[in-house]
Every structure is written in structure tokens, then in C-alpha cells.
Design an enzyme around this catalytic site. Structure first.
Site, PDB file in Angstrom:
ATOM      1  N   CYS A  17     -20.341  31.325  90.513  1.00 48.62           N
ATOM      2  CA  CYS A  17     -18.971  30.312  90.792  1.00 48.62           C
ATOM      3  C   CYS A  17     -17.702  31.284  90.809  1.00 48.62           C
ATOM      4  O   CYS A  17     -16.883  30.850  91.611  1.00 48.62           O
ATOM      5  CB  CYS A  17     -18.893  29.554  89.503  1.00 48.62           C
ATOM      6  SG  CYS A  17     -20.059  28.280  89.244  1.00 48.62           S
ATOM      7  N   HIS A  61     -23.951  21.815  91.528  1.00 46.04           N
ATOM      8  CA  HIS A  61     -24.010  22.649  92.584  1.00 46.04           C
ATOM      9  C   HIS A  61     -25.352  23.108  92.755  1.00 46.04           C
ATOM     10  O   HIS A  61     -25.902  23.544  91.784  1.00 46.04           O
ATOM     11  CB  HIS A  61     -22.712  23.504  92.586  1.00 46.04           C
ATOM     12  CG  HIS A  61     -21.461  23.053  93.080  1.00 46.04           C
ATOM     13  ND1 HIS A  61     -20.251  23.722  92.353  1.00 46.04           N
ATOM     14  CD2 HIS A  61     -20.723  22.393  93.900  1.00 46.04           C
ATOM     15  CE1 HIS A  61     -19.057  23.184  93.039  1.00 46.04           C
ATOM     16  NE2 HIS A  61     -19.590  22.261  93.847  1.00 46.04           N
TER      17      HIS A  61
END
Length: 280
Positions: free
Chosen positions: A273, A179
């Protein structure tokens, strides 16, 4: 999609802190039962109670800094729902819902979408695979959009249409940094920190042009998810193990707050996250 003009090469001053609103999800059902990224090892032990304690400390750090923290109710059987950054992208009251690549996480999408619908946001359905702020990071008026492992390149067009902001595509090439928020942190409107090795040559060139004063992370700090950090423009909350990055940020005038997210890192996550920014 055109690339915006480069920022000034003059040494920037630290951005002004702005109060933020975050959405988080308690890791009540945290587990590492499957493998969908290189950090996950279902054969290794994990400690759910320790993950909860580390998450709780992160939540308290945000509150101590003066930020607002909302919480979404965790859903049994969704161990990665704690990673709220993947649940949506929110800007100016608009929410772009997500569509996960992996079936193990698919049921998180409607849970987050329902939370925003109940909260009165304008929700747009995802036309392509996108994993929220995991790959979509706002830097000033520019949306930095990662692709290569999770969010697909085709999703970037919808991002630009929904939010009306220039959208810059950045290709990720190292599966450990699957990511964008594992390889790059937006520090303020003018400054980012990133790991050059995580990006394709062309994307590295774009980042150099856009952010000539960027903080460059070491591979050692990236390997403890040091770039999976959260900045309010003045304070940067990052994994305590990222010592070189901490020193580099403090040398630039940022105030760092180290947190231990080592248990959640077993699933490939850190402070960012666990944190979805809600921009009403």
C-alpha cells in the site's frame, strides 16, 4: 475480456531480480480519523511517529536492495496519502490517474496526477472509479484487475485500452480485503501468492488456471496483511507477522525481508500500500 492461457504446471524457478523504481509518500500527517475500510477504528489510539518510523524502515529496505525510491510531498489533511499504491498505475511511461470512491481521499488524486505530469509522464484521466495499484497488478504481460469494493468493473476496459495488456477481472468478496493488493501479491512474471477465500468462486477458478503453482496464503497471514507485500522477483518484502507465508516463500526459493507495518495496518495498509511501482 479473454483469459490468457494457463502457465506451466512445472515447478517454477524463482524469478530474476530486477531493479525497481518506487514512489512513496512520508506519513507526516498519518491519522485514523474516519472509517472507510474494516481495519480503521477512529476511536482507537494511533501513533503518527511510530508510523513514520515504520515507513522509514521500509524505504531503507528498498534502498538497501538496490531500488530507487522517489518521494511525493505529503499534503496536510490527507492522512491516507501515505498509501502511494493507490495514487496511479504506471506502465511503459503511461500513467492512468485515479478516481477514489471515498470523498475523504479524493484530493489525493490531483496531487499524484500533478507529480507525474511534472515528471514528464503521459497521464490519462480516469473515466471510472479506480484506485491504482491497489486493484491493478501487473503479472508478466497480464494486468490483474480487482473489483467489488473500490475499483469498479467498468474501469477495467480503460485499463486495457491505456496499457494494451490483457486485463483479467477478479472479484473480491471479503470486505476485509477491499483492494486486490490485500489479497494477492505478484511474486514474479509466473507466480503469485493469494488468499482463495477473498475471491468469488469464478475468480478462484481463473487464478487456479492462470497460476497453478501459486502460493496459497493462510487466513491468519492474510489477517496481518501478509499478502500486501512487494516482490522484485527475488526478494519479497512483507509484514514480519506473516510467519507461515514467509516460510512458504522461502521454501520456494525467495528471500524474504520482514518489516513491521503494524501502525499503518490500523488504516488498512502494509508494504505494498505504501509503494507505487513506477515503470518508465
Amino acid at each position: 475480456m479473454s483469459v490468457p492461457a494457463a502457465r506451466s504446471t512445472a515447478t517454477p524457478s524463482v524469478g530474476v531480480m530486477t531493479q525497481r523504481r518506487y514512489l512513496m509518500c512520508r506519513p507526516t500527517y498519518f491519522a485514523v480519523d474516519y472509517r472507510i475500510n474494516p481495519w480503521m477504528d477512529p476511536t482507537a489510539p494511533y501513533d503518527t511517529e511510530l508510523a513514520i518510523a515504520q515507513w522509514t524502515r521500509l524505504r531503507q529496505v528498498y534502498r538497501d536492495l538496490g531500488h530507487t525510491v522517489d518521494e511525493i510531498e505529503p499534503v496536510p489533511g490527507l492522512p491516507d496519502m501515505v498509501f502511494a499504491a493507490n495514487g496511479a498505475t504506471v506502465l511503459d511511461g503511461d500513467v492512468l490517474a485515479v478516481q477514489f470512491r471515498d470523498p475523504e481521499r479524493a484530493d489525493e488524486a490531483p496531487a499524484y496526477r500533478s507529480w507525474f505530469e511534472r515528471a514528464g509522464f503521459r497521464v490519462h484521466e480516469a473515466k471510472h472509479t479506480n484506485e491504482g495499484e491497489g486493484d491493478l497488478l501487473l503479472a508478466g504481460d497480464v494486468m490483474l484487475a480487482g473489483y467489488g469494493f473500490r475499483t469498479v468493473h467498468a474501469a477495467h476496459t480503460q485499463v486495457q485500452e491505456v496499457f494494451g495488456r490483457p486485463t483479467v477481472s477478479l472479484q473480491l468478496v471479503d470486505p476485509a480485503y477491499y483492494h486486490l493488493d490485500t489479497a494477492l501479491c505478484v511474486l514474479d512474471a509466473e507466480t503469485v501468492a493469494y488468499l482463495p477465500e477473498a475471491f468469488s468462486p469464478g475468480s478462484r477458478a481463473v487464478l487456479r488456471r492462470l497460476f497453478p503453482n501459486a502460493v496459497l496464503a493462510t487466513p491468519a497471514d492474510a489477517a496481518v496483511l501478509g499478502l500486501n507485500a512487494v516482490s522484485d522477483g527475488e526478494h519479497v518484502v512483507l509484514p514480519v507477522q506473516a510467519t507461515d507465508l514467509t516460510a512458504a516463500l522461502e521454501a520456494r526459493g525467495y528471500t524474504t525481508v520482514g518489516v513491521d507495518m503494524s501502525e499503518l495496518r490500523k488504516a488498512g495498509g502494509g508494504p505494498k500500500c505504501c509503494t507505487l511501482e513506477v515503470r518508465p
